[in-house]
Design a protein around this motif. Sequence first.
Motif, PDB file in Angstrom:
ATOM      1  N   LEU A 185       0.678  -1.210  -0.607  1.00  0.00           N
ATOM      2  CA  LEU A 185      -0.003   0.118   0.150  1.00  0.00           C
ATOM      3  C   LEU A 185       1.182   1.254  -0.063  1.00  0.00           C
ATOM      4  O   LEU A 185       0.453   2.491  -0.322  1.00  0.00           O
ATOM      5  CB  LEU A 185      -1.098  -0.372   1.093  1.00  0.00           C
ATOM      6  CG  LEU A 185      -2.086  -1.235   0.513  1.00  0.00           C
ATOM      7  CD1 LEU A 185      -2.890  -1.184   2.510  1.00  0.00           C
ATOM      8  CD2 LEU A 185      -2.566  -0.737  -0.132  1.00  0.00           C
ATOM      9  N   SER A 186       1.915   1.233   0.500  1.00  0.00           N
ATOM     10  CA  SER A 186       3.140   2.285   0.508  1.00  0.00           C
ATOM     11  C   SER A 186       3.017   2.571  -0.755  1.00  0.00           C
ATOM     12  O   SER A 186       3.443   3.232  -1.146  1.00  0.00           O
ATOM     13  CB  SER A 186       3.653   2.202   1.343  1.00  0.00           C
ATOM     14  OG  SER A 186       4.974   2.783   1.774  1.00  0.00           O
ATOM     15  N   ASP A 187       4.499   1.742  -1.506  1.00  0.00           N
ATOM     16  CA  ASP A 187       4.560   1.371  -2.706  1.00  0.00           C
ATOM     17  C   ASP A 187       2.724   2.361  -3.683  1.00  0.00           C
ATOM     18  O   ASP A 187       3.472   3.174  -4.472  1.00  0.00           O
ATOM     19  CB  ASP A 187       4.822   0.560  -3.230  1.00  0.00           C
ATOM     20  CG  ASP A 187       5.923   0.500  -4.642  1.00  0.00           C
ATOM     21  OD1 ASP A 187       6.845   1.266  -4.107  1.00  0.00           O
ATOM     22  OD2 ASP A 187       6.157  -0.878  -5.370  1.00  0.00           O
ATOM     23  N   LEU A 188       2.002   1.745  -3.136  1.00  0.00           N
ATOM     24  CA  LEU A 188       1.257   2.104  -4.118  1.00  0.00           C
ATOM     25  C   LEU A 188       0.880   3.647  -3.843  1.00  0.00           C
ATOM     26  O   LEU A 188       0.386   4.423  -5.201  1.00  0.00           O
ATOM     27  CB  LEU A 188       0.123   1.394  -4.255  1.00  0.00           C
ATOM     28  CG  LEU A 188      -0.444  -0.072  -4.908  1.00  0.00           C
ATOM     29  CD1 LEU A 188      -1.924  -0.816  -4.118  1.00  0.00           C
ATOM     30  CD2 LEU A 188      -0.156  -0.082  -6.096  1.00  0.00           C
ATOM     31  N   LYS A 189       1.092   4.199  -3.321  1.00  0.00           N
ATOM     32  CA  LYS A 189       0.649   5.830  -2.387  1.00  0.00           C
ATOM     33  C   LYS A 189       1.835   6.496  -2.706  1.00  0.00           C
ATOM     34  O   LYS A 189       1.453   7.327  -3.067  1.00  0.00           O
ATOM     35  CB  LYS A 189      -0.148   5.335  -1.362  1.00  0.00           C
ATOM     36  CG  LYS A 189      -0.422   7.160  -0.966  1.00  0.00           C
ATOM     37  CD  LYS A 189      -0.532   6.881   0.616  1.00  0.00           C
ATOM     38  CE  LYS A 189      -1.432   8.600   0.951  1.00  0.00           C
ATOM     39  NZ  LYS A 189      -1.944   7.937   2.268  1.00  0.00           N
ATOM     40  N   ARG A 190       3.298   5.854  -1.925  1.00  0.00           N
ATOM     41  CA  ARG A 190       3.563   6.824  -2.641  1.00  0.00           C
ATOM     42  C   ARG A 190       5.288   6.768  -3.257  1.00  0.00           C
ATOM     43  O   ARG A 190       6.008   7.163  -3.416  1.00  0.00           O
ATOM     44  CB  ARG A 190       4.342   7.435  -1.142  1.00  0.00           C
ATOM     45  CG  ARG A 190       3.319   7.808  -0.036  1.00  0.00           C
ATOM     46  CD  ARG A 190       3.938   7.919   1.302  1.00  0.00           C
ATOM     47  NE  ARG A 190       4.714   6.898   1.775  1.00  0.00           N
ATOM     48  CZ  ARG A 190       4.617   6.480   2.981  1.00  0.00           C
ATOM     49  NH1 ARG A 190       5.244   7.433   3.905  1.00  0.00           N
ATOM     50  NH2 ARG A 190       5.393   4.895   3.582  1.00  0.00           N
ATOM     51  N   MET A 191       5.161   5.042  -3.770  1.00  0.00           N
ATOM     52  CA  MET A 191       6.094   5.049  -4.726  1.00  0.00           C
ATOM     53  C   MET A 191       7.203   4.807  -3.931  1.00  0.00           C
ATOM     54  O   MET A 191       8.473   4.742  -4.368  1.00  0.00           O
ATOM     55  CB  MET A 191       6.397   5.336  -5.953  1.00  0.00           C
ATOM     56  CG  MET A 191       5.408   5.511  -7.234  1.00  0.00           C
ATOM     57  SD  MET A 191       5.115   4.061  -7.777  1.00  0.00           S
ATOM     58  CE  MET A 191       5.781   3.904  -8.321  1.00  0.00           C
ATOM     59  N   LYS A 192       7.402   4.386  -2.662  1.00  0.00           N
ATOM     60  CA  LYS A 192       8.223   4.522  -1.146  1.00  0.00           C
ATOM     61  C   LYS A 192       8.339   2.972  -0.522  1.00  0.00           C
ATOM     62  O   LYS A 192       6.765   2.797  -0.170  1.00  0.00           O
ATOM     63  CB  LYS A 192       8.670   5.524  -0.758  1.00  0.00           C
ATOM     64  CG  LYS A 192       9.245   6.081  -1.943  1.00  0.00           C
ATOM     65  CD  LYS A 192       9.557   7.962  -1.057  1.00  0.00           C
ATOM     66  CE  LYS A 192      10.463   8.919  -1.347  1.00  0.00           C
ATOM     67  NZ  LYS A 192      10.931   8.797  -2.528  1.00  0.00           N
ATOM     68  N   ILE A 193       8.808   2.204  -0.197  1.00  0.00           N
ATOM     69  CA  ILE A 193       8.648   1.228   0.304  1.00  0.00           C
ATOM     70  C   ILE A 193       9.539   1.860   1.892  1.00  0.00           C
ATOM     71  O   ILE A 193      10.959   1.897   1.443  1.00  0.00           O
ATOM     72  CB  ILE A 193       8.940  -0.565  -0.231  1.00  0.00           C
ATOM     73  CG1 ILE A 193       8.820  -0.917  -1.688  1.00  0.00           C
ATOM     74  CG2 ILE A 193       9.558  -1.401   0.809  1.00  0.00           C
ATOM     75  CD1 ILE A 193       9.317  -2.048  -2.000  1.00  0.00           C
ATOM     76  N   PRO A 194       9.174   2.076   2.951  1.00  0.00           N
ATOM     77  CA  PRO A 194       9.118   2.702   3.662  1.00  0.00           C
ATOM     78  C   PRO A 194      10.593   1.831   5.163  1.00  0.00           C
ATOM     79  O   PRO A 194      10.394  -0.002   4.365  1.00  0.00           O
ATOM     80  CB  PRO A 194       8.174   2.175   5.657  1.00  0.00           C
ATOM     81  CG  PRO A 194       6.850   2.289   4.555  1.00  0.00           C
ATOM     82  CD  PRO A 194       6.832   1.201   2.603  1.00  0.00           C
ATOM     83  N   ASN A 195      11.396   1.560   5.094  1.00  0.00           N
ATOM     84  CA  ASN A 195      12.939   1.189   5.834  1.00  0.00           C
ATOM     85  C   ASN A 195      12.140   0.466   6.961  1.00  0.00           C
ATOM     86  O   ASN A 195      13.082  -0.725   6.505  1.00  0.00           O
ATOM     87  CB  ASN A 195      13.746   2.037   5.607  1.00  0.00           C
ATOM     88  CG  ASN A 195      14.918   2.186   4.787  1.00  0.00           C
ATOM     89  OD1 ASN A 195      14.269   1.830   3.534  1.00  0.00           O
ATOM     90  ND2 ASN A 195      14.980   3.783   5.067  1.00  0.00           N
ATOM     91  N   LYS A 196      10.870   0.961   7.781  1.00  0.00           N
ATOM     92  CA  LYS A 196      10.125   0.159   9.089  1.00  0.00           C
ATOM     93  C   LYS A 196       9.843  -1.020   8.395  1.00  0.00           C
ATOM     94  O   LYS A 196      10.296  -2.296   9.004  1.00  0.00           O
ATOM     95  CB  LYS A 196      10.305   0.700   9.286  1.00  0.00           C
ATOM     96  CG  LYS A 196      10.162   2.318  10.866  1.00  0.00           C
ATOM     97  CD  LYS A 196       9.216   2.957  11.209  1.00  0.00           C
ATOM     98  CE  LYS A 196      10.459   4.514  11.489  1.00  0.00           C
ATOM     99  NZ  LYS A 196       8.989   5.253  12.649  1.00  0.00           N
ATOM    100  N   ALA A 197       9.418  -1.107   6.996  1.00  0.00           N
ATOM    101  CA  ALA A 197       8.701  -2.380   6.946  1.00  0.00           C
ATOM    102  C   ALA A 197       9.721  -3.263   6.499  1.00  0.00           C
ATOM    103  O   ALA A 197       9.709  -4.951   6.648  1.00  0.00           O
ATOM    104  CB  ALA A 197       7.791  -1.918   5.891  1.00  0.00           C
ATOM    105  N   VAL A 198      10.638  -2.625   5.710  1.00  0.00           N
ATOM    106  CA  VAL A 198      11.821  -3.453   5.372  1.00  0.00           C
ATOM    107  C   VAL A 198      12.576  -4.202   6.185  1.00  0.00           C
ATOM    108  O   VAL A 198      13.051  -5.348   6.507  1.00  0.00           O
ATOM    109  CB  VAL A 198      12.491  -2.913   4.867  1.00  0.00           C
ATOM    110  CG1 VAL A 198      13.923  -3.474   4.078  1.00  0.00           C
ATOM    111  CG2 VAL A 198      12.063  -2.465   2.805  1.00  0.00           C
ATOM    112  N   LEU A 199      13.073  -3.477   7.397  1.00  0.00           N
ATOM    113  CA  LEU A 199      13.587  -3.960   8.761  1.00  0.00           C
ATOM    114  C   LEU A 199      12.517  -4.894   9.368  1.00  0.00           C
ATOM    115  O   LEU A 199      13.125  -5.883   9.455  1.00  0.00           O
ATOM    116  CB  LEU A 199      14.174  -2.315   9.437  1.00  0.00           C
ATOM    117  CG  LEU A 199      15.366  -2.052   8.697  1.00  0.00           C
ATOM    118  CD1 LEU A 199      15.232  -0.583   9.837  1.00  0.00           C
ATOM    119  CD2 LEU A 199      16.550  -3.039   8.604  1.00  0.00           C
ATOM    120  N   ALA A 200      11.600  -4.236   9.272  1.00  0.00           N
ATOM    121  CA  ALA A 200      11.028  -5.702  10.154  1.00  0.00           C
ATOM    122  C   ALA A 200      10.584  -6.657   9.142  1.00  0.00           C
ATOM    123  O   ALA A 200      10.533  -7.666   9.889  1.00  0.00           O
ATOM    124  CB  ALA A 200       9.005  -5.023  10.275  1.00  0.00           C
TER     125      ALA A 200
END
Length: 164
Positions: free
Chosen positions: A23-38
């Motif tokens: 959803l973050s990638d769809l909305k902002r075209m970015k994957i949060p680093n917190k999601a990657v770390l999680a």
Amino acid sequence: MLTSTSALILLVITLPIVIWAALSDLKRMKIPNKAVLALAAVWPLIGWYLVPFDAWLWGFALMAIVLVIGYLAYVTGTFGAGDAKYAAAMAGIFTGADYGLVMLLVAGCLIGALVTHRIMRAIPAIRRLTPDWESWTQRRYFPLGFALSGILVFYLLAQIWPQV
């Protein structure tokens, strides 16, 4: 290869993370680093319990290999940096996988995500509900986190589904 129980445990743990990333990638075209770390924390914290120790260690090697390949793809402009990190974070879960199945999932999820995104983008009701999503107007890039999330979810579902 994961057992059905191990895959179910991983699915329950990772599903909120992959939905957040997609959803973050769809909305902002970015994957949060917190999601990657999680997502990256799942393998070291849970993986050792779900697979044999040697497979668990190979998971880290697979994560490193995918990170290097992702970085090279990023340098050539084929892949976003967030997508490379996200793919590497999930790579450990594919240790011992049938790579024919994984490649089939990759191809299917890439095509499926592209088609789904284009259909959703063309539906006025969806556009009205999500007017600020950058992926609707982005012409050069595609929200690959959407497809990557699907790859992980469908892989885990395939491991849970009874084997025939």
